[in-house]
Design a protein around this motif. Structure first.
Motif, short mmCIF file in Angstrom:
data_model
loop_
_atom_site.label_atom_id
_atom_site.label_comp_id
_atom_site.label_asym_id
_atom_site.label_seq_id
_atom_site.Cartn_x
_atom_site.Cartn_y
_atom_site.Cartn_z
N ILE A 33 0.84 -1.21 0.00
CA ILE A 33 0.00 0.00 0.00
C ILE A 33 0.87 1.25 0.00
CG2 ILE A 33 -1.61 1.36 1.40
CD1 ILE A 33 -2.86 -1.36 2.26
N ALA A 34 1.94 1.24 0.81
CA ALA A 34 2.83 2.39 0.88
C ALA A 34 3.57 2.63 -0.44
CB ALA A 34 3.83 2.21 2.02
N ALA A 35 3.84 1.55 -1.18
CA ALA A 35 4.59 1.67 -2.43
C ALA A 35 3.72 2.06 -3.61
CB ALA A 35 5.29 0.35 -2.73
N ALA A 36 2.42 1.83 -3.50
CA ALA A 36 1.52 2.04 -4.64
C ALA A 36 1.35 3.52 -4.97
CB ALA A 36 0.16 1.41 -4.35
N GLN A 37 1.32 3.82 -6.25
CA GLN A 37 1.15 5.19 -6.71
C GLN A 37 -0.29 5.49 -7.10
OE1 GLN A 37 4.01 5.60 -9.88
NE2 GLN A 37 5.74 5.11 -8.54
N SER A 38 -1.08 4.46 -7.24
CA SER A 38 -2.49 4.61 -7.60
C SER A 38 -3.21 3.31 -7.28
CB SER A 38 -2.64 4.93 -9.10
OG SER A 38 -2.25 3.80 -9.87
N PRO A 39 -4.54 3.30 -7.24
CA PRO A 39 -5.26 2.04 -6.99
C PRO A 39 -4.93 0.96 -8.02
CG PRO A 39 -6.73 3.90 -6.66
CD PRO A 39 -5.46 4.47 -7.23
N GLY A 40 -4.79 1.37 -9.28
CA GLY A 40 -4.44 0.39 -10.31
C GLY A 40 -3.04 -0.17 -10.10
N HIS A 41 -2.13 0.70 -9.70
CA HIS A 41 -0.76 0.25 -9.43
C HIS A 41 -0.75 -0.71 -8.25
CE1 HIS A 41 3.58 1.28 -8.09
NE2 HIS A 41 3.61 0.34 -9.02
N LEU A 42 -1.54 -0.41 -7.23
CA LEU A 42 -1.63 -1.31 -6.07
C LEU A 42 -2.14 -2.68 -6.49
CD1 LEU A 42 -1.50 -1.87 -3.05
CD2 LEU A 42 -3.75 -0.78 -2.82
N ASP A 43 -3.14 -2.70 -7.35
CA ASP A 43 -3.67 -3.99 -7.82
C ASP A 43 -2.59 -4.81 -8.50
OD1 ASP A 43 -6.19 -3.39 -6.88
OD2 ASP A 43 -6.95 -2.70 -8.82
N ARG A 44 -1.76 -4.14 -9.31
CA ARG A 44 -0.69 -4.86 -10.02
C ARG A 44 0.36 -5.39 -9.04
NH1 ARG A 44 -1.54 -0.53 -13.51
NH2 ARG A 44 0.31 0.61 -12.78
N LEU A 45 0.70 -4.57 -8.05
CA LEU A 45 1.67 -5.02 -7.05
C LEU A 45 1.17 -6.23 -6.28
CD1 LEU A 45 2.89 -1.61 -5.53
CD2 LEU A 45 3.98 -2.98 -7.33
N VAL A 46 -0.10 -6.19 -5.89
CA VAL A 46 -0.68 -7.30 -5.13
C VAL A 46 -0.71 -8.57 -5.98
CG1 VAL A 46 -2.77 -8.16 -4.00
CG2 VAL A 46 -2.01 -5.80 -3.62
N GLU A 47 -1.07 -8.44 -7.24
CA GLU A 47 -1.13 -9.61 -8.11
C GLU A 47 0.26 -10.19 -8.34
OE1 GLU A 47 -3.66 -11.47 -9.17
OE2 GLU A 47 -4.70 -10.16 -7.74
N GLN A 48 1.25 -9.33 -8.49
CA GLN A 48 2.62 -9.82 -8.66
C GLN A 48 3.06 -10.62 -7.43
OE1 GLN A 48 4.69 -6.11 -9.41
NE2 GLN A 48 4.87 -6.57 -11.60
N ARG A 49 2.77 -10.07 -6.25
CA ARG A 49 3.18 -10.77 -5.02
C ARG A 49 2.39 -12.06 -4.86
NH1 ARG A 49 6.14 -13.32 -2.33
NH2 ARG A 49 6.11 -13.28 -0.06
N ALA A 50 1.09 -12.03 -5.12
CA ALA A 50 0.26 -13.23 -4.97
C ALA A 50 0.66 -14.32 -5.96
CB ALA A 50 -1.22 -12.87 -5.14
#
Length: 267
Positions: A33-50
């Motif tokens: 959440i702290a690294a995300a620049q936007s909601p869409g970016h957060l979604d991509r980060l979460v999917e990458q980690r998952a």
């Protein structure tokens, strides 16, 4: 409105990560959440980690010895246990020392040593071009130089007989054990940074064998290894003419073998 939305997002992300097998899902969710620049970016980060990508590759950094170390995709992620290697090396470094970080990966150990001691001449080397590019981002600002090549062949010849502290987190996993490593490591980190050959000692043999040519009189070689392999590592150093000592940390669950080139005494 923002606080409840944040909490919902955090708990939803935590649940997503936990279902993907992330042991520290709550902490990881906070970092994403702290690294995300936007909601869409957060979604991509979460999917990458998952999907199994190491958290450090998703974030682009790893915490090591209190510093943020840049870690690019495809680069070996510095482990917390290797902080013990860095701390043992830091104890031996004096101002103006010549220090070499061999098999440097991201350059985490060298960067930590530059922060721990003033005025050192720092060199690092790795055979992997991707790791070298990453290490230059970390070690360059600390005033060090990073060389690309196979072990000592990467180093400037002017370092022969001048190195005061040589650290090596060389690959020491036996080839047949690679398949038992966590998927994060075996699928996303370079094999060259993991595979130590049939008994895990191939690279250590080469490092120990040439170390006396590069160490200054009284210089030290420190190699991270496993508790099981440590006696063999120590024997390799002794065979090369170095004194050897095994040290272990329960806190870091880490083992390091220290070798020393004896000083030359003239009558």
């Amino acid at each position: 409105m923002s606080a409840p939305a944040f909490q919902t997002s955090h708990s939803a992300i935590t649940a997503r990560l936990r279902s993907a097998g992330c042991v520290f899902a709550e902490d990881e969710a906070q970092l994403l959440i702290a690294a995300a620049q936007s909601p869409g970016h957060l979604d991509r980060l979460v999917e990458q980690r998952a999907s199994g990508l190491p958290l450090e590759h998703v974030l682009g950094w790893a915490e090591f010895c209190g510093q943020r170390i840049a870690v690019d995709p495809g680069v070996f992620v510095p482990r917390r246990r290797t902080e013990y290697l860095a701390s043992e090396a830091a104890r031996l470094i004096r101002p103006g020392a010549v220090v070499v970080d061999l098999c440097c990966g991201s350059g985490a150990v060298g960067t930590a040593l530059a922060a721990a001691a003033d005025g050192i001449e720092l060199h690092a080397a790795d055979v992997d071009p991707t790791a070298v590019r990453c290490a230059r981002r970390n070690i360059g600002p600390a005033g060090g130089q990073v060389h690309e090549g196979d072990l000592y062949s990467a180093l400037p010849a002017t370092l022969r007989g001048r190195v005061d502290v040589l650290v090596a987190n060389a690959p020491y996993v036996p080839t047949d054990s690679i398949g038992m490593m966590p998927p994060e490591a075996r699928l996303h980190e370079p094999l060259v940074a993991l595979d130590g050959g049939a008994d895990g000692m191939d690279v250590q043999r080469r490092i120990a064998g040439e170390a006396p040519l590069w160490l200054a009189p009284g210089g030290h070689l420190l190699i991270e290894t496993s508790a099981r392999q440590a006696p063999t590592t120590a024997a390799l150093l002794e065979r090369a003419g170095l004194s050897a000592k095994v040290v272990h940390s329960e806190e870091f669950d880490a083992t390091v073998v220290l070798g020393k080139r004896q000083k030359i005494h003239r009558e």
